[in-house]
Write an enzyme that holds these catalytic residues in place. Structure first.
Site, PDB file in Angstrom:
ATOM      1  N   ASP A  76       0.829  -1.211   0.000  1.00 35.96           N
ATOM      2  CA  ASP A  76       0.000   0.000   0.000  1.00 35.96           C
ATOM      3  C   ASP A  76       0.864   1.263   0.000  1.00 35.96           C
ATOM      4  O   ASP A  76       2.028   1.238   0.376  1.00 35.96           O
ATOM      5  CB  ASP A  76      -0.929   0.014   1.219  1.00 35.96           C
ATOM      6  CG  ASP A  76      -0.182  -0.076   2.540  1.00 35.96           C
ATOM      7  OD1 ASP A  76       0.801  -0.855   2.620  1.00 35.96           O
ATOM      8  OD2 ASP A  76      -0.542   0.634   3.494  1.00 35.96           O
ATOM      9  N   GLU A 133      -0.838  -1.745   5.199  1.00 41.48           N
ATOM     10  CA  GLU A 133       0.045  -1.730   6.381  1.00 41.48           C
ATOM     11  C   GLU A 133      -0.025  -0.379   7.075  1.00 41.48           C
ATOM     12  O   GLU A 133       0.077  -0.296   8.287  1.00 41.48           O
ATOM     13  CB  GLU A 133       1.490  -2.046   5.968  1.00 41.48           C
ATOM     14  CG  GLU A 133       2.428  -2.304   7.150  1.00 41.48           C
ATOM     15  CD  GLU A 133       2.880  -1.039   7.852  1.00 41.48           C
ATOM     16  OE1 GLU A 133       3.023  -1.062   9.096  1.00 41.48           O
ATOM     17  OE2 GLU A 133       3.072  -0.003   7.183  1.00 41.48           O
ATOM     18  N   GLU A 134      -0.192   0.695   6.277  1.00 42.62           N
ATOM     19  CA  GLU A 134      -0.092   2.049   6.834  1.00 42.62           C
ATOM     20  C   GLU A 134      -1.316   2.477   7.626  1.00 42.62           C
ATOM     21  O   GLU A 134      -1.222   3.364   8.455  1.00 42.62           O
ATOM     22  CB  GLU A 134       0.126   3.077   5.717  1.00 42.62           C
ATOM     23  CG  GLU A 134       1.387   2.877   4.895  1.00 42.62           C
ATOM     24  CD  GLU A 134       2.649   3.321   5.626  1.00 42.62           C
ATOM     25  OE1 GLU A 134       2.554   3.744   6.792  1.00 42.62           O
ATOM     26  OE2 GLU A 134       3.718   3.219   5.008  1.00 42.62           O
ATOM     27  N   ARG A 173      17.115  -7.370  15.896  1.00 42.00           N
ATOM     28  CA  ARG A 173      17.270  -7.752  17.300  1.00 42.00           C
ATOM     29  C   ARG A 173      16.209  -8.780  17.652  1.00 42.00           C
ATOM     30  O   ARG A 173      15.139  -8.801  17.064  1.00 42.00           O
ATOM     31  CB  ARG A 173      17.191  -6.538  18.223  1.00 42.00           C
ATOM     32  CG  ARG A 173      15.791  -5.988  18.438  1.00 42.00           C
ATOM     33  CD  ARG A 173      15.811  -4.616  19.092  1.00 42.00           C
ATOM     34  NE  ARG A 173      16.515  -4.570  20.358  1.00 42.00           N
ATOM     35  CZ  ARG A 173      15.987  -4.886  21.539  1.00 42.00           C
ATOM     36  NH1 ARG A 173      14.739  -5.283  21.620  1.00 42.00           N
ATOM     37  NH2 ARG A 173      16.705  -4.802  22.641  1.00 42.00           N
ATOM     38  N   HIS A 358       8.245   8.324   4.426  1.00 39.21           N
ATOM     39  CA  HIS A 358       7.051   9.181   4.519  1.00 39.21           C
ATOM     40  C   HIS A 358       7.343  10.637   4.131  1.00 39.21           C
ATOM     41  O   HIS A 358       6.557  11.522   4.437  1.00 39.21           O
ATOM     42  CB  HIS A 358       6.395   9.136   5.923  1.00 39.21           C
ATOM     43  CG  HIS A 358       5.802   7.808   6.258  1.00 39.21           C
ATOM     44  ND1 HIS A 358       4.770   7.646   7.158  1.00 39.21           N
ATOM     45  CD2 HIS A 358       6.087   6.563   5.805  1.00 39.21           C
ATOM     46  CE1 HIS A 358       4.460   6.358   7.250  1.00 39.21           C
ATOM     47  NE2 HIS A 358       5.251   5.681   6.441  1.00 39.21           N
TER      48      HIS A 358
END
Ligand SMILES: [Zn+2]
Ligand SMILES: [Zn+2]
Length: 387
Positions: A76, A133-134, A173, A358
């Site tokens: 997206d 996702e956003e 991580r 962004h």
């Protein structure tokens, strides 16, 4: 058998530029979904559509094993007016691939092609192309639509490009890697009037300012110093003239945390402060608190696997252990709650002044395409190595 990527590079770059030129907002990625599905069908994948509306899952089987691996790419875009000036800039004004999901999708499509040609694995590969996702948590919607029941994955993996990390550097991580995010809108309902006659009004600006200051004490005075948390008041809207006291003031908050108990505590304190402060000024307040994505928590075995593979793939100097998680957030969190797996970053930085994610001038770094695509191939083939 390492991947010779040069034969595929032109196609993958063309795919990335096509996606960049035709961006779509979460849950309306109809053209993107068609494009992705068509490519995968052409490569001989079993393609399933419709999970989370526009989601696409492509399955490839080889050999006799039932072992399986899932790799996810998001596709997206964002509501941003592009300023890159690229010749393949967005043809959809006000919508832009400013987070590099065009690159994520192109890399996974590149990997899909190589995996299908080589068939150098024993088991089942599920490539998960995810919408929204956003904004709407497409990962969660795909899961609610039966993603892991229909496509059982022994482990799931995803990566995100990152322009603040040096080019080609893997960063990961074990445990928490991205934060939980919640949003809150606080509206103070006062009584407006003439700016010269404050005694006849209930001034929501003064009350709002007091709420904003008091909110600062939650992280500094209520939460344990070792628990990472953020409360940002990103917007404060009230009034429009120097001599008018407005009726109401509105604040928008972004609240980040990791521990679910701390998350509950943050909500409780935000509500208590907003209501208590407003009451002390004799005003009413409404608090609209909305839970967003959960924290993204990597699993040990799969993180160890990615680390070892990345060291072998790129060299030990190209793999960084993040000493702390980032306070950003990601809906892959939900997949990692149901399946073991690992989410990691790969650097795309050319210069330290590269625009961040962004940003209207951000553009996915095409030099990452061969790295990302061949890493996914290595990962799938290694995870499903022939015994
Ligand atoms: Zn983003
Ligand atoms: Zn993103």
């Amino acid at each position: 058998m390492t991947v010779q990527f040069s034969n595929y590079m032109a196609d993958v770059v063309a795919t990335r530029h096509y996606l960049h030129q035709n961006p779509e907002i979460g849950l309306s990625e109809f053209n993107t979904s068609d494009y992705v599905a068509k490519q995968l069908e052409g490569l001989g994948y079993e393609v399933t559509r419709g999970l989370a509306k526009t989601g696409v899952v492509a399955t490839l089987r080889n050999g006799t094993s039932n072992r399986s691996v899932g790799i996810r790419a998001d596709f997206d875009a964002l509501p941003i007016l592009e300023e890159t000036g690229a010749e393949y800039a967005s043809k959809n004004p006000g919508v832009m691939h400013a987070c590099g999901h065009d690159g994520h999708t192109a890399m996974l499509l590149g990997a899909a092609k190589i995996l299908a040609e080589r068939k150098n694995f024993d088991g089942v590969i599920h490539l998960i192309f995810q919408p929204a996702e956003e904004n709407f948590g497409g990962a969660k919607i795909m899961m609610d639509d039966g993603l892991f029941e229909k496509f059982p994955c022994d482990a799931v993996f995803a990566l995100h490009n990152e322009p603040t990390i040096p080019f080609g550097q893997f960063a990961l991580r074990e445990g928490p890697i991205m934060a939980a995010v919640d949003e809150c809108k606080i509206t103070v309902n006062g009584r407006g009037g003439h700016g010269a006659e404050p005694q006849d009004t209930a001034d929501p600006i003064v009350c709002g300012a007091s709420i904003i200051m008091a909110l600062q004490t939650i992280v500094s005075r209520n939460i344990h110093p070792i628990d990472p948390t953020v409360i940002t008041v990103g917007a404060f809207h009230a009034g429009g003239a120097s001599n008018v006291i407005p009726e109401r003031a509105e604040m928008l908050l972004s609240i980040r945390s990791f521990d679910p108990k701390v998350r509950d505590q943050l909500e409780e304190r935000v509500r208590m402060i907003a209501e208590g402060q407003a009451a002390s000024y004799g005003m009413g307040v409404t608090v609209e608190y909305q839970r967003g994505y959960n924290a993204t928590i990597n699993h040990k075995v799969e993180t160890d696997f990615i680390r070892a593979l990345a060291i072998e793939f790129a060299g030990a100097d190209k793999v960084t252990e993040l000493d702390r998680p980032t306070m950003g957030s990601e809906d892959f969190a939900y997949m990692l709650e149901e399946r073991p797996g690992c989410y990691f970053f790969v650097g795309t930085q050319r210069t330290p002044s590269d625009p961040p994610l962004h940003h209207p001038r951000y553009d996915f770094n095409d030099d990452l395409l061969p790295i990302g695509a061949s890493f996914w191939v290595e990962l799938a083939e290694r995870w499903l190595a022939k015994k």
